[in-house]
Scaffold this motif. Structure first.
Motif, PDB file in Angstrom:
ATOM      1  N   ASP A  96      36.417   7.507  96.601  1.00 44.05           N
ATOM      2  CA  ASP A  96      36.414   8.228  95.170  1.00 44.05           C
ATOM      3  C   ASP A  96      37.401   7.894  94.258  1.00 44.05           C
ATOM      4  O   ASP A  96      37.206   8.781  93.268  1.00 44.05           O
ATOM      5  N   GLY A  98      37.542   5.472  92.409  1.00 47.80           N
ATOM      6  CA  GLY A  98      36.893   4.801  91.195  1.00 47.80           C
ATOM      7  C   GLY A  98      36.836   3.340  91.354  1.00 47.80           C
ATOM      8  O   GLY A  98      36.419   2.575  90.314  1.00 47.80           O
ATOM      9  N   LYS A  99      36.801   2.727  92.432  1.00 47.91           N
ATOM     10  CA  LYS A  99      36.675   1.178  92.641  1.00 47.91           C
ATOM     11  C   LYS A  99      35.305   0.869  92.155  1.00 47.91           C
ATOM     12  O   LYS A  99      34.995  -0.061  91.287  1.00 47.91           O
ATOM     13  N   THR A 100      34.173   1.208  92.674  1.00 48.14           N
ATOM     14  CA  THR A 100      32.888   1.001  92.386  1.00 48.14           C
ATOM     15  C   THR A 100      32.467   1.034  90.890  1.00 48.14           C
ATOM     16  O   THR A 100      31.927   0.196  90.125  1.00 48.14           O
ATOM     17  N   THR A 101      32.829   2.244  90.237  1.00 49.92           N
ATOM     18  CA  THR A 101      32.868   2.317  88.781  1.00 49.92           C
ATOM     19  C   THR A 101      33.611   1.483  87.898  1.00 49.92           C
ATOM     20  O   THR A 101      33.120   0.812  87.192  1.00 49.92           O
ATOM     21  N   ASN A 193      43.667   5.887  87.359  1.00 45.67           N
ATOM     22  CA  ASN A 193      42.170   6.225  86.760  1.00 45.67           C
ATOM     23  C   ASN A 193      42.158   7.642  86.545  1.00 45.67           C
ATOM     24  O   ASN A 193      42.910   8.443  87.124  1.00 45.67           O
ATOM     25  N   ASP A 196      40.756  10.899  82.112  1.00 42.58           N
ATOM     26  CA  ASP A 196      40.172  11.739  81.316  1.00 42.58           C
ATOM     27  C   ASP A 196      40.037  13.172  81.988  1.00 42.58           C
ATOM     28  O   ASP A 196      39.876  14.270  81.173  1.00 42.58           O
ATOM     29  N   ALA A 230      37.763   4.587  84.143  1.00 42.81           N
ATOM     30  CA  ALA A 230      36.714   3.916  84.264  1.00 42.81           C
ATOM     31  C   ALA A 230      35.343   4.629  83.829  1.00 42.81           C
ATOM     32  O   ALA A 230      34.594   3.779  83.184  1.00 42.81           O
TER      33      ALA A 230
HETATM   34  P1  GDP Z   1      35.023   4.546  95.037  1.00 42.49           P
HETATM   35  O1  GDP Z   1      34.625   5.418  96.055  1.00 42.49           O
HETATM   36  O2  GDP Z   1      36.688   4.131  94.697  1.00 42.49           O
HETATM   37  O3  GDP Z   1      34.067   3.206  94.795  1.00 42.49           O
HETATM   38  O4  GDP Z   1      34.745   5.424  93.768  1.00 42.49           O
HETATM   39  P2  GDP Z   1      33.457   5.812  92.821  1.00 42.49           P
HETATM   40  O5  GDP Z   1      33.703   4.538  91.737  1.00 42.49           O
HETATM   41  O6  GDP Z   1      32.333   5.976  93.318  1.00 42.49           O
HETATM   42  O7  GDP Z   1      33.908   6.952  91.926  1.00 42.49           O
HETATM   43  C1  GDP Z   1      33.800   8.276  92.767  1.00 42.49           C
HETATM   44  C2  GDP Z   1      33.478   9.152  91.637  1.00 42.49           C
HETATM   45  O8  GDP Z   1      34.577   9.376  90.670  1.00 42.49           O
HETATM   46  C3  GDP Z   1      32.007   9.145  91.077  1.00 42.49           C
HETATM   47  O9  GDP Z   1      31.435  10.405  90.743  1.00 42.49           O
HETATM   48  C4  GDP Z   1      32.565   8.449  89.616  1.00 42.49           C
HETATM   49  O10 GDP Z   1      31.575   8.861  88.381  1.00 42.49           O
HETATM   50  C5  GDP Z   1      33.970   9.283  89.423  1.00 42.49           C
HETATM   51  N1  GDP Z   1      34.884   8.516  88.550  1.00 42.49           N
HETATM   52  C6  GDP Z   1      35.059   7.114  88.580  1.00 42.49           C
HETATM   53  N2  GDP Z   1      36.007   6.975  87.717  1.00 42.49           N
HETATM   54  C7  GDP Z   1      36.349   8.109  86.993  1.00 42.49           C
HETATM   55  C8  GDP Z   1      36.986   8.291  85.701  1.00 42.49           C
HETATM   56  O11 GDP Z   1      37.710   7.358  85.176  1.00 42.49           O
HETATM   57  N3  GDP Z   1      36.963   9.663  85.238  1.00 42.49           N
HETATM   58  C9  GDP Z   1      36.226  10.724  85.899  1.00 42.49           C
HETATM   59  N4  GDP Z   1      36.321  11.818  85.303  1.00 42.49           N
HETATM   60  N5  GDP Z   1      35.512  10.436  87.013  1.00 42.49           N
HETATM   61  C10 GDP Z   1      35.488   9.072  87.463  1.00 42.49           C
END
Ligand code: GDP
Ligand code: MG
Length: 376
Positions: A96, A98-101, A193, A196, A230
């Protein structure tokens, strides 16, 4: 000293106690079900049932010891044949954070119009153009990319982006990622990350990172930390610029003019297309018609599809490409290599298959004395 009852031994050998007692009678031993048997008798009986009793504690045989995945043609390249190649980048971090994002944002900035239409299937890796420089991103979960590939001796990553959410800080999987990257001696660039978020604390993240040997440049260390969002696509360019800078310092080279080798990033059985593997070419150039082997699978390159969904004829170093033509589905982390012809790749794959079968059989058929006695 060590002994076992007839009943226990029968359980261990997965046979009926009656059958075991019959065997004992054959040996001149009239035993009751609760009678204790000595070591020598146990050995003879186990042997009758096709088990080899070992006194050594069993050690798990590792794949690399079996040679199921070694490069048979590890040609040394002449320095004058080497050319620059794109860096291979993985994104790692706590769930969570932000890897995927991040991977999606970079990917979407680099797709062609045709792909944006949603025609193409997603492959496990892609290339991005950053001011004329190419970077290859492995779009698989970073930990998997590291663990399964490194377990097979493949080093597929040149640079790791360590993503840490500024509102959450260093977490267990962040530490795990740092350990993986440091063990593999892969340079780490930190993306702080979610800047914001109202509760973002980028300075606290930096402070926490110092505890793991990552001291930010601005604090006199050599770790590049880039604040990003991201989600809001903030400062992604700044991050990628830093990645290309580090890539340049790494002076990554390969020889495109040789038979290819590479690593399987992911693979699956597709209903229509058969075994489909995403391959990262690491050295040489992979071509249509090449005879290939990876782990226990082999075949001929029937078709290749790049990250934009286009059919291609050739794939050079650091290119991720979907490969069709394997006779079975290879495993992520398997090393791919091109050999002379179909006979060679088939022979190698079949040789590995029989080694694997022997290993599997061997493991079932051996039972250690320690094992037999531990449950008395
Ligand atoms: P992963 O588990 O590392 O792949 O994380 P995800 O990319 O799935 O992101 C997890 C959550 O964090 C999602 O709800 C994203 O929308 C949110 N998220 C990712 N990057 C950001 C960011 O830069 N700012 C905010 N506010 N939320 C983010
Ligand atoms: Mg994810």
């Amino acid at each position: 000293d060590s002994s076992l009852t007839v009943k226990k031994l029968a359980e261990k050998l997965e046979v009926e106690p009656n059958s075991l007692m019959q065997e004992l009678i054959g040996l001149g031993i009239m035993a009751t079900i609760n009678q204790e048997l000595d070591e020598d008798t146990i050995e003879v009986i186990a042997d009758e049932y096709g088990y080899e009793v070992t006194t050594e504690p069993e050690e798990e045989i590792k794949e690399e010891d079996l040679g199921l995945n070694e490069l048979v043609q590890d040609i040394e390249d002449n320095p004058e044949d080497l050319q620059d190649r794109p860096a291979v980048v993985t994104v790692m971090g706590h769930v969570d954070h932000g890897k995927t994002t991040l991977l999606d944002v970079i990917r979407k900035a680099n797709v062609t119009a045709s792909e944006a239409g949603g025609i193409t299937q997603h492959i496990g890796a892609y290339q991005a153009n950053i001011n004329g420089d190419k970077l290859t991103f492995l779009d698989t979960p970073g930990h998997e990319a590291f663990t399964s590939m490194r377990a097979r001796g493949a080093q597929a990553t040149d640079i790791t982006i360590l993503i840490v959410a500024a509102d959450d800080g260093v977490m267990p999987q962040t530490v795990e990622a740092i350990n993986h990257a440091q063990a593999a001696e892969v340079p780490i660039i930190v993306a702080i990350n979610k800047i914001d978020r109202h509760n973002a604390q980028p300075e606290r993240v930096k402070q926490e990172l110092t505890e793991y040997g990552l001291v930010p440049e601005e604090w006199g260390g050599d770790t590049i930390c880039v604040p990003i969002s991201a989600l809001k696509k903030e400062n992604i360019d700044g991050l990628l610029e830093m990645v290309t800078l580090v890539a340049e310092m790494e002076e990554l080279k390969a020889n495109p003019d040789r038979p290819a080798n590479g690593v399987i990033v992911e693979a699956e059985l597709d209903k229509g297309r058969g075994a489909v593997a995403t391959v990262l070419v690491q050295n040489g150039t992979l071509k249509i018609g090449d005879s290939i082997v990876a782990g226990l699978s082999h075949g001929r390159v029937r078709a290749m599809i790049d990250d934009q969904g286009e059919r291609i004829e050739e794939a050079g170093p650091s290119t991720p490409v979907e490969v069709l033509g394997f006779n079975s589905v290879p495993q992520a982390g398997d090393l791919l290599q091109v050999l002379e012809d179909e006979k060679e790749v088939r022979n190698l794959a079949e040789d590995r298959q029989s080694k694997k079968r022997q290993q599997d059989l061997g493991q079932k058929q051996t039972v250690s004395l320690d094992d037999l006695f531990e449950q008395i």
